[in-house]
Write an enzyme that holds these catalytic residues in place. Structure first.
Site, PDB file in Angstrom:
ATOM      1  N   GLY A 106       0.883  -1.213   0.148  1.00 54.70           N
ATOM      2  CA  GLY A 106       0.025   0.135   0.144  1.00 54.70           C
ATOM      3  C   GLY A 106       0.848   1.275   0.196  1.00 54.70           C
ATOM      4  N   TYR A 149       6.263 -19.926   8.726  1.00 54.79           N
ATOM      5  CA  TYR A 149       7.316 -18.999   7.985  1.00 54.79           C
ATOM      6  C   TYR A 149       6.992 -19.284   6.347  1.00 54.79           C
ATOM      7  CZ  TYR A 149      11.911 -17.323   6.505  1.00 54.79           C
ATOM      8  OH  TYR A 149      13.095 -16.726   5.764  1.00 54.79           O
TER       9      TYR A 149
HETATM   10  P1  NAD Z   1      17.337 -11.147  10.746  1.00 60.14           P
HETATM   11  O1  NAD Z   1      16.477 -11.808  12.154  1.00 60.14           O
HETATM   12  O2  NAD Z   1      18.750 -10.882  11.222  1.00 60.14           O
HETATM   13  O3  NAD Z   1      16.550  -9.890  10.560  1.00 60.14           O
HETATM   14  C1  NAD Z   1      15.172  -9.774  10.434  1.00 60.14           C
HETATM   15  C2  NAD Z   1      15.070  -8.184  11.030  1.00 60.14           C
HETATM   16  O4  NAD Z   1      13.606  -8.158  10.968  1.00 60.14           O
HETATM   17  C3  NAD Z   1      15.201  -8.170  12.500  1.00 60.14           C
HETATM   18  O5  NAD Z   1      16.052  -6.947  12.693  1.00 60.14           O
HETATM   19  C4  NAD Z   1      14.022  -7.886  13.183  1.00 60.14           C
HETATM   20  O6  NAD Z   1      13.960  -7.167  14.240  1.00 60.14           O
HETATM   21  C5  NAD Z   1      13.020  -7.106  11.955  1.00 60.14           C
HETATM   22  N1  NAD Z   1      11.589  -7.503  12.256  1.00 60.14           N
HETATM   23  C6  NAD Z   1      10.877  -8.845  12.310  1.00 60.14           C
HETATM   24  N2  NAD Z   1       9.584  -8.523  12.405  1.00 60.14           N
HETATM   25  C7  NAD Z   1       9.290  -7.270  12.319  1.00 60.14           C
HETATM   26  C8  NAD Z   1       8.182  -6.299  12.211  1.00 60.14           C
HETATM   27  N3  NAD Z   1       7.212  -6.885  12.445  1.00 60.14           N
HETATM   28  N4  NAD Z   1       8.482  -5.020  12.031  1.00 60.14           N
HETATM   29  C9  NAD Z   1       9.570  -4.566  11.942  1.00 60.14           C
HETATM   30  N5  NAD Z   1      10.758  -5.304  12.071  1.00 60.14           N
HETATM   31  C10 NAD Z   1      10.678  -6.483  12.118  1.00 60.14           C
HETATM   32  O7  NAD Z   1      17.144 -12.073   9.589  1.00 60.14           O
HETATM   33  P2  NAD Z   1      17.988 -11.952   8.195  1.00 60.14           P
HETATM   34  O8  NAD Z   1      18.734 -13.223   8.067  1.00 60.14           O
HETATM   35  O9  NAD Z   1      18.361 -10.941   8.034  1.00 60.14           O
HETATM   36  O10 NAD Z   1      16.703 -12.106   7.407  1.00 60.14           O
HETATM   37  C11 NAD Z   1      16.286 -10.903   6.816  1.00 60.14           C
HETATM   38  C12 NAD Z   1      15.098 -11.533   5.675  1.00 60.14           C
HETATM   39  O11 NAD Z   1      15.617 -12.286   4.716  1.00 60.14           O
HETATM   40  C13 NAD Z   1      13.685 -11.942   6.265  1.00 60.14           C
HETATM   41  O12 NAD Z   1      12.673 -11.363   5.536  1.00 60.14           O
HETATM   42  C14 NAD Z   1      14.070 -13.466   5.806  1.00 60.14           C
HETATM   43  O13 NAD Z   1      12.955 -14.254   5.816  1.00 60.14           O
HETATM   44  C15 NAD Z   1      14.883 -13.283   4.480  1.00 60.14           C
HETATM   45  N6  NAD Z   1      15.796 -14.553   4.202  1.00 60.14           N
HETATM   46  C16 NAD Z   1      17.006 -14.727   5.024  1.00 60.14           C
HETATM   47  C17 NAD Z   1      17.837 -15.928   4.696  1.00 60.14           C
HETATM   48  C18 NAD Z   1      19.119 -15.958   5.373  1.00 60.14           C
HETATM   49  O14 NAD Z   1      19.708 -16.886   4.974  1.00 60.14           O
HETATM   50  N7  NAD Z   1      19.479 -15.138   6.167  1.00 60.14           N
HETATM   51  C19 NAD Z   1      17.338 -16.789   3.644  1.00 60.14           C
HETATM   52  C20 NAD Z   1      15.917 -16.600   2.920  1.00 60.14           C
HETATM   53  C21 NAD Z   1      15.064 -15.505   3.452  1.00 60.14           C
END
Ligand code: NAD
Ligand code: UDP
Length: 330
Positions: A106, A149
């Site tokens: 949005g 997830y």
């Molecule tokens: P991470 O947990 O380090 O980072 C996620 C961040 O999102 C955190 O800082 C958390 O506080 C914030 N967050 C969560 N819910 C929130 C909300 N409702 N409002 C605001 N902030 C919120 O994880 P990451 O490894 O950095 O992953 C980041 C993204 O990449 C995610 O969407 C994850 O699904 C995706 N991803 C990561 C991997 C990987 O290997 N690291 C693989 C596939 C997908």
């Protein structure tokens, strides 16, 4: 007058989000990081706070999101990403992938901004096609422990595509495969910080199952480069970004033992329910459309990551946030 383009990065205080903030600041953008800090850490962004072109909003994106002024790009990375994290906060995980994504779509529409969402190899579930191509629809147990997830991410892709086709919104979808590097949370339960943390604390390395399950690990700088290229491409379908170099978890434990020189051994624990048995990205699409492929091999990437973990204060090394949490099949 500041004529920089503005990018909003949700999940900006997390592992991947903070690296993206660095990249976009480096490329001359104005960056707004938004995070509710549920799994993130402001220490990942501390070095950016002094910059006038950087702002931080402490906000939960599952609630209405407002940004004053112009916005050119949105990268939606907010979501717990480690299995232990999303099993501890399953409802918030479902909400950030669904309601959070809806709010950002949005916002993107109102601002005429381009939105890139962080999807995942988990949309393929426990895959029956190997390696996984973007055309494979996946094998997810909707009501299993990982469903919170996986299904949030599948819904996220569906609603993003619907905004693209129905509203003509500019959208991009990256399917990220296991990525590692500095700023992972030492105790987030993912395999690499788990093994390195155990080695640094002088504990045995916990391999789940018999360790024959595979993963393919991508170094964070390679991932960020792929995401950057995808954002500025004109391709709106999902694109796998990951490193196809596949390894069993047992072999991975041996690599960490060699890297760290630990004298500890491997101990086996039960395999969590629905743990995917194999995972390897087919990156033909990223190669063709983005001219991208990974450059950092595991030996180099693991060395850089180990150097980071070694540099952390000891209190972080011994903070056992998940100590009392029972993994989902135990
Ligand atoms: P991470 O947990 O380090 O980072 C996620 C961040 O999102 C955190 O800082 C958390 O506080 C914030 N967050 C969560 N819910 C929130 C909300 N409702 N409002 C605001 N902030 C919120 O994880 P990451 O490894 O950095 O992953 C980041 C993204 O990449 C995610 O969407 C994850 O699904 C995706 N991803 C990561 C991997 C990987 O290997 N690291 C693989 C596939 C997908
Ligand atoms: N794993 C393990 N020991 C640990 C943590 C994880 O053997 O201490 C395994 C886990 O069962 C999975 C793989 O390592 O097979 C990768 O787990 P991770 O949580 O990093 O990510 P996933 O790819 O499963 O989302």
């Amino acid at each position: 007058m500041d004529n920089r383009k503005t990018v909003l990065i949700t999940g900006g205080a997390g592992f991947l989000g903070s690296h993206l903030c660095d990249r976009f600041i480096g490329e001359g953008f104005r960056v707004i990081a938004m995070d509710n800090l549920i799994t993130g850490d402001l220490r990942n962004l501390e070095h950016l706070f002094k910059l006038p072109q950087f702002e931080f909003y402490h906000h939960d994106v599952s609630k209405f999101v407002h940004i004053p002024g112009d916005l050119d790009y949105i990268l939606h990375f907010a979501s717990p990403a480690s299995p232990i994290d999303y099993l501890k906060i399953p409802i918030q995980t479902l909400k950030v992938g669904s309601l959070g994504t809806h709010n950002l779509l949005g916002l993107a529409r109102a601002k005429k901004a381009r939105l890139l969402i962080a999807s995942t190899s988990e949309v393929y579930g426990d895959p029956t096609v190997h390696p996984q191509t973007e055309e494979y629809y996946g094998n997810v147990n909707t009501v299993g422990p990982r469903g919170v997830y996986d299904e949030a991410k599948r819904f996220q892709e569906a609603i993003t595509m619907a905004y693209h086709t129905f509203h003509g919104l500019e959208t991009r979808i990256v399917r990220i495969f296991n990525t590692y590097g500095p700023r992972m949370r030492l105790n987030d339960g993912r395999v690499l910080p788990a093994f390195i943390g155990q080695a640094l604390r002088g504990e045995d390395l916990t391999v789940f199952g018999d360790g024959s399950q595979t993963r393919s690990f991508c170094y964070v700088d390679d991932l960020v480069e792929g995401i950057y290229r995808l954002l500025f491409s004109d391709y709106s379908g999902p694109v796998n970004i990951g490193n196809p170099s596949e390894i069993t978890i047992r072999e991975f434990a041996d690599e960490i033992i060699k890297l760290t020189g630990t004298k500890q051994k491997v101990v086996y624990q039960p395999l969590p329910k629905d743990d995917p048995k194999q995972r390897q990205p087919d990156i033909s699409k990223a190669k063709k459309i983005l001219g991208w492929e990974p450059r950092v091999g595991r030996a180099e990437g693991l060395r850089l990551t180990y150097d980071y973990f070694k540099s952390l204060p000891r209190d972080l090394l011994f903070a056992r946030e998940h100590k009392d949490f029972k993994p989902y099949n135990r």
